[in-house]
Design an enzyme around this catalytic site. Structure first.
Site, PDB file in Angstrom:
ATOM      1  N   THR A 242      12.332  -2.586  52.343  1.00  0.00           N
ATOM      2  CA  THR A 242      11.024  -3.220  52.493  1.00  0.00           C
ATOM      3  C   THR A 242       9.919  -2.190  52.284  1.00  0.00           C
ATOM      4  O   THR A 242       8.911  -2.456  51.625  1.00  0.00           O
ATOM      5  CB  THR A 242      10.889  -3.809  53.912  1.00  0.00           C
ATOM      6  OG1 THR A 242      11.999  -4.674  54.145  1.00  0.00           O
ATOM      7  CG2 THR A 242       9.598  -4.562  54.079  1.00  0.00           C
ATOM      8  N   GLY A 243      10.120  -0.980  52.833  1.00  0.00           N
ATOM      9  CA  GLY A 243       9.091   0.049  52.721  1.00  0.00           C
ATOM     10  C   GLY A 243       8.811   0.412  51.269  1.00  0.00           C
ATOM     11  O   GLY A 243       7.654   0.530  50.865  1.00  0.00           O
ATOM     12  N   TYR A 276      16.156   5.414  65.119  1.00  0.00           N
ATOM     13  CA  TYR A 276      16.134   4.723  63.825  1.00  0.00           C
ATOM     14  C   TYR A 276      14.867   3.870  63.692  1.00  0.00           C
ATOM     15  O   TYR A 276      14.171   3.902  62.685  1.00  0.00           O
ATOM     16  CB  TYR A 276      17.388   3.865  63.673  1.00  0.00           C
ATOM     17  CG  TYR A 276      17.422   3.132  62.355  1.00  0.00           C
ATOM     18  CD1 TYR A 276      17.587   3.830  61.167  1.00  0.00           C
ATOM     19  CD2 TYR A 276      17.241   1.752  62.298  1.00  0.00           C
ATOM     20  CE1 TYR A 276      17.585   3.172  59.950  1.00  0.00           C
ATOM     21  CE2 TYR A 276      17.239   1.087  61.078  1.00  0.00           C
ATOM     22  CZ  TYR A 276      17.407   1.796  59.911  1.00  0.00           C
ATOM     23  OH  TYR A 276      17.391   1.152  58.713  1.00  0.00           O
ATOM     24  N   HIS A 293      20.946  -0.253  51.738  1.00  0.00           N
ATOM     25  CA  HIS A 293      19.834   0.588  51.309  1.00  0.00           C
ATOM     26  C   HIS A 293      20.265   2.042  51.082  1.00  0.00           C
ATOM     27  O   HIS A 293      21.246   2.500  51.650  1.00  0.00           O
ATOM     28  CB  HIS A 293      18.723   0.593  52.357  1.00  0.00           C
ATOM     29  CG  HIS A 293      18.121  -0.737  52.600  1.00  0.00           C
ATOM     30  ND1 HIS A 293      17.842  -1.620  51.589  1.00  0.00           N
ATOM     31  CD2 HIS A 293      17.747  -1.357  53.740  1.00  0.00           C
ATOM     32  CE1 HIS A 293      17.317  -2.715  52.113  1.00  0.00           C
ATOM     33  NE2 HIS A 293      17.259  -2.582  53.416  1.00  0.00           N
TER      34      HIS A 293
HETATM   35  N1  CTP Z   1      12.163   3.355  57.389  1.00  0.00           N
HETATM   36  C1  CTP Z   1      12.375   4.732  57.265  1.00  0.00           C
HETATM   37  N2  CTP Z   1      13.127   5.386  58.197  1.00  0.00           N
HETATM   38  C2  CTP Z   1      13.689   4.728  59.221  1.00  0.00           C
HETATM   39  C3  CTP Z   1      13.499   3.327  59.352  1.00  0.00           C
HETATM   40  C4  CTP Z   1      12.718   2.679  58.410  1.00  0.00           C
HETATM   41  O1  CTP Z   1      11.892   5.344  56.322  1.00  0.00           O
HETATM   42  N3  CTP Z   1      14.394   5.411  60.122  1.00  0.00           N
HETATM   43  C5  CTP Z   1      11.289   2.670  56.412  1.00  0.00           C
HETATM   44  C6  CTP Z   1      12.072   1.978  55.295  1.00  0.00           C
HETATM   45  O2  CTP Z   1      11.346   2.072  54.094  1.00  0.00           O
HETATM   46  C7  CTP Z   1      12.123   0.555  55.764  1.00  0.00           C
HETATM   47  C8  CTP Z   1      10.793   0.389  56.504  1.00  0.00           C
HETATM   48  O3  CTP Z   1      10.575   1.658  57.111  1.00  0.00           O
HETATM   49  O4  CTP Z   1      12.201  -0.385  54.738  1.00  0.00           O
HETATM   50  C9  CTP Z   1      10.815  -0.693  57.548  1.00  0.00           C
HETATM   51  O5  CTP Z   1      11.922  -0.526  58.395  1.00  0.00           O
HETATM   52  P1  CTP Z   1      12.978  -1.699  58.652  1.00  0.00           P
HETATM   53  O6  CTP Z   1      12.300  -2.797  59.363  1.00  0.00           O
HETATM   54  O7  CTP Z   1      14.190  -1.090  59.261  1.00  0.00           O
HETATM   55  O8  CTP Z   1      13.218  -2.184  57.132  1.00  0.00           O
HETATM   56  P2  CTP Z   1      14.501  -2.574  56.265  1.00  0.00           P
HETATM   57  O9  CTP Z   1      15.649  -1.639  56.561  1.00  0.00           O
HETATM   58  O10 CTP Z   1      14.094  -2.645  54.837  1.00  0.00           O
HETATM   59  O11 CTP Z   1      14.828  -3.966  56.779  1.00  0.00           O
HETATM   60  P3  CTP Z   1      16.264  -4.635  56.872  1.00  0.00           P
HETATM   61  O12 CTP Z   1      17.128  -3.724  57.741  1.00  0.00           O
HETATM   62  O13 CTP Z   1      15.984  -5.957  57.519  1.00  0.00           O
HETATM   63  O14 CTP Z   1      16.745  -4.705  55.452  1.00  0.00           O
END
Ligand code: CTP
Length: 319
Positions: A242-243, A276, A293
């Protein structure tokens, strides 16, 4: 040549260096960062060769009707139908139409934000993008409150709001949405099968309580286009997070882009543990098994862009 040919017409900034995505280090220099407008403009132009975020940010009402069949992007064999409720919440025009902002912040969900005191700084941006309805109120000193666009994967309904199964959880969900008044709520409803009921429950509540959010449902081509852009630049991303989706889209609407809460590593640069997510108990172990991811690769890519001045990654304290 892995980089696309710079799309610069005669008379404009002549032959700026194309971005390099290949530097393999995560070390960030923050003291002498300066914005590289030429490179940032070039990236915007190159992304526009793949898709237009203003258009692809949402399917529009006129293009579909209730009952239409949609193939999930990651599960092409599986289909769903456009429900009456979802149809009602499709926008008639892009929620980002004609929007241009000088300074934008995209807030990732890493625990690196905890104790950062970045809240006031984040709230000072012209446009703030957040991911997956991450809570802000209890963490405002570190993450700020301002939200102009927030994403909501269907899994959030289950993970953060217990599938809206009780009155209490429905009320919590509504409260979170009410605090977003006037913002864009971006729901990737057609990425992967399995979330259709959750999306339906959520949008039913939005309609029933006439919550003042601008809902958006990304176009079916958005994900392939984003992946295509990064692949063409030799960044082999299977499923963009998503980021990264938000960064890629924000290049269209924002001049300077600042990223906070992007740190997909269990320790900080001093070796201290990093959660996390800043707000829940999910662990790196869970996500490395369950998630498709490739966050560390994304992070290296963003770090490289930071070093070149195309964006700024904030990973330290804002004190
Ligand atoms: N992110 C990061 N480091 C982490 C957690 C998150 O850089 N420890 C960034 C990622 O780019 C991520 C965004 O923050 O997409 C939002 O976090 P999250 O809600 O965990 O997004 P996703 O992993 O993309 O969502 P999902 O697990 O539902 O696919």
């Amino acid at each position: 040549n892995a980089n696309p040919k710079p799309l610069v017409s005669e008379g404009e900034d002549k032959s700026p260096d194309p971005p390099s995505y290949s530097n393999n280090t995560t070390k960030l220099s923050t003291d002498n960062w300066t914005f590289n407008r030429t490179l940032s403009n070039l990236i915007r132009k190159n992304i526009l060769r793949f898709f237009d975020p203003e258009r692809d940010i949402s399917i529009l009402k006129g293009t579909l009707k209730p009952g239409d069949v949609i193939h999930y992007i990651f599960d092409r064999q599986s289909t769903t139908n456009i429900s009456e409720n979802l149809y009602q919440l499709l926008p008639t025009a892009s929620p980002m139409k004609n929007q241009h902002h000088r300074r934008c912040a995209i807030i990732g969900n890493s625990g690196i934000l905890l104790n950062s005191s970045c809240g006031p700084e984040i709230d000072s941006y012209d446009f703030v993008i957040r991911c997956n309805l991450a809570p802000v109120e209890e963490y405002a000193g570190d993450v700020g409150r301002r939200t102009n666009l927030v994403t909501m994967n269907p899994s959030v309904v289950q993970r953060a709001f217990q599938d809206l199964a009780s009155e209490e959880w429905r009320e919590r969900f509504l409260q979170r949405l009410r605090s977003l008044s006037g913002s864009v709520l971006w729901i990737p409803a057609f990425m992967a099968k399995g979330g259709e009921e959750r999306v339906e429950w959520a949008i039913r509540l939005i309609l029933l309580h006439t919550v003042d959010v601008h809902t958006a449902f990304p176009s079916l081509r958005l994900l392939h286009a984003v992946r295509g852009y990064w692949l063409t630049n030799n960044v082999q991303i299977k499923r963009p997070t998503t980021g990264l989706l938000m960064y890629t889209m924000a290049t269209r609407f924002c001049e300077e882009i600042h990223l906070y809460g992007f740190w997909p590593f269990p320790q900080d640069s001093q070796g201290k543990p990093v959660k996390y997510h800043y707000y829940d108990t999910l662990t790196y172990e869970y996500t490395s098994h369950a998630s498709p991811h490739t966050m560390p690769l994304e992070f290296r890519t963003l770090s490289s862009l930071h070093r070149q001045g195309a964006l700024r990654l904030h990973t330290g304290s804002c004190d």
